[in-house]
Design a protein around this motif. Structure first.
Motif, short mmCIF file in Angstrom:
data_model
loop_
_atom_site.label_atom_id
_atom_site.label_comp_id
_atom_site.label_asym_id
_atom_site.label_seq_id
_atom_site.Cartn_x
_atom_site.Cartn_y
_atom_site.Cartn_z
N GLY A 304 0.80 -1.22 0.00
CA GLY A 304 0.00 0.00 0.00
C GLY A 304 0.83 1.26 0.00
O GLY A 304 0.60 2.19 -0.79
N ARG A 305 1.83 1.32 0.91
CA ARG A 305 2.67 2.51 0.98
C ARG A 305 3.50 2.69 -0.29
O ARG A 305 3.65 3.79 -0.81
CB ARG A 305 3.59 2.42 2.19
N ILE A 306 4.01 1.57 -0.80
CA ILE A 306 4.81 1.64 -2.02
C ILE A 306 3.97 2.13 -3.19
O ILE A 306 4.38 3.00 -3.96
CB ILE A 306 5.44 0.26 -2.33
N VAL A 307 2.77 1.56 -3.34
CA VAL A 307 1.88 1.99 -4.43
C VAL A 307 1.50 3.46 -4.27
O VAL A 307 1.48 4.23 -5.24
CB VAL A 307 0.62 1.10 -4.46
N ASN A 648 11.44 2.31 -9.69
CA ASN A 648 12.49 2.43 -8.67
C ASN A 648 11.93 2.16 -7.29
O ASN A 648 12.52 1.44 -6.47
CB ASN A 648 13.09 3.84 -8.69
N ILE A 649 10.77 2.76 -7.01
CA ILE A 649 10.15 2.61 -5.70
C ILE A 649 9.74 1.16 -5.46
O ILE A 649 9.95 0.61 -4.37
CB ILE A 649 8.95 3.56 -5.58
N PHE A 650 9.18 0.52 -6.49
CA PHE A 650 8.81 -0.89 -6.33
C PHE A 650 10.04 -1.76 -6.12
O PHE A 650 10.08 -2.61 -5.22
CB PHE A 650 8.05 -1.38 -7.56
N PRO A 673 14.93 -11.20 -6.92
CA PRO A 673 14.19 -12.27 -7.61
C PRO A 673 12.70 -12.26 -7.29
O PRO A 673 11.87 -12.56 -8.14
CB PRO A 673 14.86 -13.55 -7.07
N GLU A 674 12.38 -11.91 -6.03
CA GLU A 674 10.98 -11.92 -5.64
C GLU A 674 10.18 -10.84 -6.36
O GLU A 674 9.02 -11.04 -6.73
CB GLU A 674 10.88 -11.72 -4.12
N SER A 675 10.80 -9.67 -6.55
CA SER A 675 10.08 -8.55 -7.18
C SER A 675 10.20 -8.55 -8.70
O SER A 675 9.42 -7.88 -9.38
CB SER A 675 10.60 -7.22 -6.63
N THR A 676 11.18 -9.28 -9.25
CA THR A 676 11.42 -9.24 -10.70
C THR A 676 10.20 -9.70 -11.48
O THR A 676 9.83 -9.10 -12.50
CB THR A 676 12.64 -10.10 -11.07
N ARG A 677 9.57 -10.78 -11.02
CA ARG A 677 8.43 -11.31 -11.76
C ARG A 677 7.30 -10.30 -11.83
O ARG A 677 6.74 -10.05 -12.90
CB ARG A 677 7.94 -12.60 -11.10
#
Length: 752
Positions: A304-307, A648-650, A673-677
């Motif tokens: 939520g905060r990142i979005v 960048n933020i994600f 790796p977790e965020s790449t997909r």
């Protein structure tokens, strides 16, 4: 499984002691049905708001303020002569085998009749200026084959009305024996552009929706996830499109025809990105065995905060266009910012609420199972992409990281090199499809005369009894005709008959005007350079012609385009500084660091330069366009920098979170790796969303589609997947300076 009454009471009692993000997530989950109801009500209310107006601003004179020198000169000529000389709507008669003398004479008679008011059905037509290539006034490869009739109308007449009035007049007074080809010019071209946009917009929407559905379906192996994405994106777009029309009507701001397809691509892509991230978090927590409400809450807390920060960053970045002086950009900026903010509001409220209601059924039929788990320090962390973990272990070593970073940076720099040869212009007629009737009539006119014949430039002279100095005016016409890039000149010295009826010479004898026809596309970069050169050389030409005391000014589409390009270029520094500062500030606030935001933003700018360089290479060198549409590099630049900060933020946000419990290197190995997909799926969806703008068969949309798609793919694949982890590796803990982002932690993840 829903919570019992005591559970809800305990949840409410704990809210006051929890962080804001967790309290927000708990509130959304608790009041999930109310959130859905409120958004249904918002959608219902927005249905009664006005839609985009069909009669939109869009002529080149609508791109600049009324006090622009070229526009002011046009208004001044209208005051002196009573009607304009600039005919942006042109009737074309052309027969390559030779146009009969009768047809040529009839065109002159029709023009004189209009000027004298002999036609009761002429509508807004004030007069006409016929031009035949039999007189040799314009250098061309044909002689006696064509007549162009510039239709003179009040500048306040609507574009569609101008075109329809001209077509009606031509159909009533010209027959097959007159070799009538059609109506063309910058005004009909602009009308056709708007018609094409409206015709192809539903196709763009359908194609974008289909592509996004397929991407989400493949990413989550689910048919329910695409339905959620399309429901949320559709709701956001329906609200935005009507809200934008309402705000524009209240502020009196014209809505460019180009804005609506851009809003479609931007909002569908942005909302899809945010839904993908929320659903990724939901999938992980459900696979961990969490309940429906816990998974929805934890995903909202996690993303939520990142979005929220990412959405505000994109909205603020696009709003940076407000610092420009260009009316087009000032209309684009608020519209795009509004689209992002509405999409953000829907994403951070409706998506968590629907996740809490539907839970694992949003991932049906591929319900999540247990992921592969690897031991971490003190807890168990899910790592679902084992092969990428091994790649990250190699990339986070110093030498491989340096090699990867150098290779990526060198590739982006080489791709950016063609940007040095960029040329800017604006071609309404040339952007139309080859089979468009306006484009066909334009091609016939340009074949019979010269490329610039459809939008001549007017040179206005003012001085005491200047109309009586025929020899000097003839000398000035001769000097103008000798200038490079000028195909022909029609002036008082060459056409006394037109001077006698007040077309080229004012009745008070204190003003005269010349029609200068250029040898290049009138709104292209070469024609703009010619007009700029004429502007600088005119004082010297007046001196040589014996008219040193005359006051001179220039008007016409090319003169206005020159101002637009000059203004846009001068706005570059202002927009660049505003956009970079906004995005830098958001990154600094989010990361509580200075070093990482600086090199992350540098990478985004380098990726932008590479995408623009590849665009110049394709369209100017390979496809041999005279230049790029002036607004494409700047609109794409603002969007790509803002969207780069979004990713960048994600990307780095996940590393920052993992760094609270791991060493920096281990945080990279776990988080990337977790965020790449999710980032790759979101980036591909956004790139496809913008790339499908190429369906609209207009040159500016294809330029923008290529630039945006290429820029997003470079950012996701090169910057986010390769340069981000290597930079974090090489800079190390200094990335978090001066904030307390990293503290020395025990080494973790010792075996993969």
């Amino acid at each position: 499984m829903s919570r019992s009454g005591p559970d809800r009471q305990r949840l409410g009692a704990k809210l006051g002691t929890r962080p804001l993000a967790e309290r927000y997530a708990c509130a959304i989950v608790r009041f999930r049905h109310l959130v859905v109801t409120l958004w249904v009500a918002v959608a219902a209310v927005s249905w009664f708001l006005p839609e985009f107006s069909q009669e939109r601003s869009g002529g080149i004179e609508g791109l600049v303020p009324r006090d622009t020198p070229a526009v002011a000169a046009e208004r001044r000529a209208l005051e002196l002569f009573g009607f304009p000389l600039l005919g942006r709507t042109v009737i074309v008669q052309h027969d390559p085998a030779g146009l009969s003398p009768y047809a040529q004479a009839e065109s002159v008679a029709l023009a004189m009749g209009l000027i004298r008011g002999q036609y009761a059905d002429s509508g807004p037509l004030l007069g006409a200026l016929p031009l035949t290539n039999s007189l040799g006034l314009v250098s061309s490869g044909e002689r006696g084959t064509a007549v162009l009739t510039y239709m003179l109308m009040p500048p306040t007449t609507g574009f569609t009305h101008q075109m329809l009035a001209t077509e009606h007049f031509a159909e009533r007074h010209l027959g097959p024996e007159d070799a009538y080809v059609g109506v063309t010019g910058s005004v009909p071209a602009r009308v056709q552009q708007q018609r094409i946009v409206e015709e192809y917009l539903p196709l763009v929407e359908i194609a974008t929706i289909t592509a996004i559905a397929l991407i989400v379906c493949v990413n989550f192996r689910s048919i329910a996830a695409p339905l959620l994405t399309l429901l949320v994106a559709g709701l956001a777009f329906a609200v935005t499109i009507r809200l934008a029309a309402t705000v524009a009507g209240l502020l009196g701001v014209p809505i460019p025809a180009e804005l609506e397809p851009l809003l479609v691509a931007l909002q569908l892509g942005i909302v899809t990105d945010y839904v993908i991230f929320f659903l990724s978090g939901l999938r992980v927590r459900l696979a961990d065995g969490a309940s429906r409400l816990e998974a929805a809450r934890d995903s909202t807390v996690r993303f939520g905060r990142i979005v929220m920060v990412a959405g505000i960053t994109v909205a603020a970045g696009t709003a940076a266009l407000l610092v420009t002086r260009s009316q087009l950009f000032r209309a684009f900026g608020p519209g795009m910012a509004l689209a992002v903010l509405v999409g953000l509001a829907v994403a951070v409220t409706l998506v968590p609420a629907l996740m809490a209601i539907a839970g694992r059924w949003l991932l049906w039929p591929s319900l999540p199972g247990r992921p592969v788990v690897l031991p971490g320090p003190g807890d168990v962390r899910p790592v679902t992409r084992r092969r990428f973990v091994h790649v990250m272990r190699v990339m986070t070593c110093t030498r491989p990281a340096a090699a990867v970073l150098f290779t990526c940076a060198l590739g982006l720099v080489l791709a950016a090199l063609p940007l040095g040869g960029i040329r800017l212009g604006l071609d309404f007629v040339g952007s139309l499809p080859a089979d468009d009737p306006v484009r066909k009539a334009a091609s016939a006119a340009q074949q019979a005369f010269a490329p610039g014949v459809l939008s001549p430039t007017v040179v206005l002279l003012e001085g005491e009894n200047i109309a009586d100095r025929r020899e000097e005016m003839a000398a000035l016409g001769a000097l103008l005709r000798k200038e490079p890039g000028v195909a022909g000149v029609i002036g008082p010295g060459e056409r006394p008959s037109l001077a006698d009826v007040g077309i080229l010479v004012a009745e008070q004898r204190h003003a005269a005007r010349y029609l200068v026809i250029l040898d290049d596309e009138p709104l292209g970069a070469a024609a703009i350079e010619t007009v700029n050169r004429l502007q600088n050389r005119l004082p010297g030409m007046l001196l040589r012609a014996g008219l040193p005391e005359a006051v001179v000014s220039m008007s016409g589409d090319t003169a206005i385009a020159s101002h637009v390009v000059e203004e846009t270029t001068s706005d570059l520094a202002r927009v660049a500084v505003a956009a970079i500062l906004v995005n830098l500030l958001m990154l600094i606030v989010f990361l509580r660091a200075l070093v990482a935001p600086l090199y992350l933003l540098t990478c985004s700018v380098l990726s932008l330069a590479a995408s623009l360089g590849l665009t110049v290479l394709l369209f100017q060198s390979v496809l041999e366009y005279a230049g790029l549409t002036f607004y494409v590099p700047f609109a794409a630049g603002v969007l790509l920098v803002a969207l780069g900060s979004d990713y960048n933020i994600f990307g780095i946000g996940r590393v920052w979170e993992e760094a609270r419990r791991y060493s920096l290197r281990d945080a990279i190995i776990v988080a990337v790796p977790e965020s790449t997909r999710a980032i790759t799926a979101a980036g591909v969806a956004l790139a496809v969303s913008f790339g499908l703008l190429a369906i609209v068969p207009l040159r500016p949309f294809r330029e923008l589609a290529f630039t945006m798609a290429m820029g997003i793919l470079l950012d996701v694949i090169v910057v986010r997947s390769l340069m981000l982890p290597t930079l974090l590796t090489l800079v190390g803990r200094g990335s978090g300076w001066p904030g307390p982002a990293f503290r020395r932690r025990a080494s973790a993840l010792n075996h993969y």
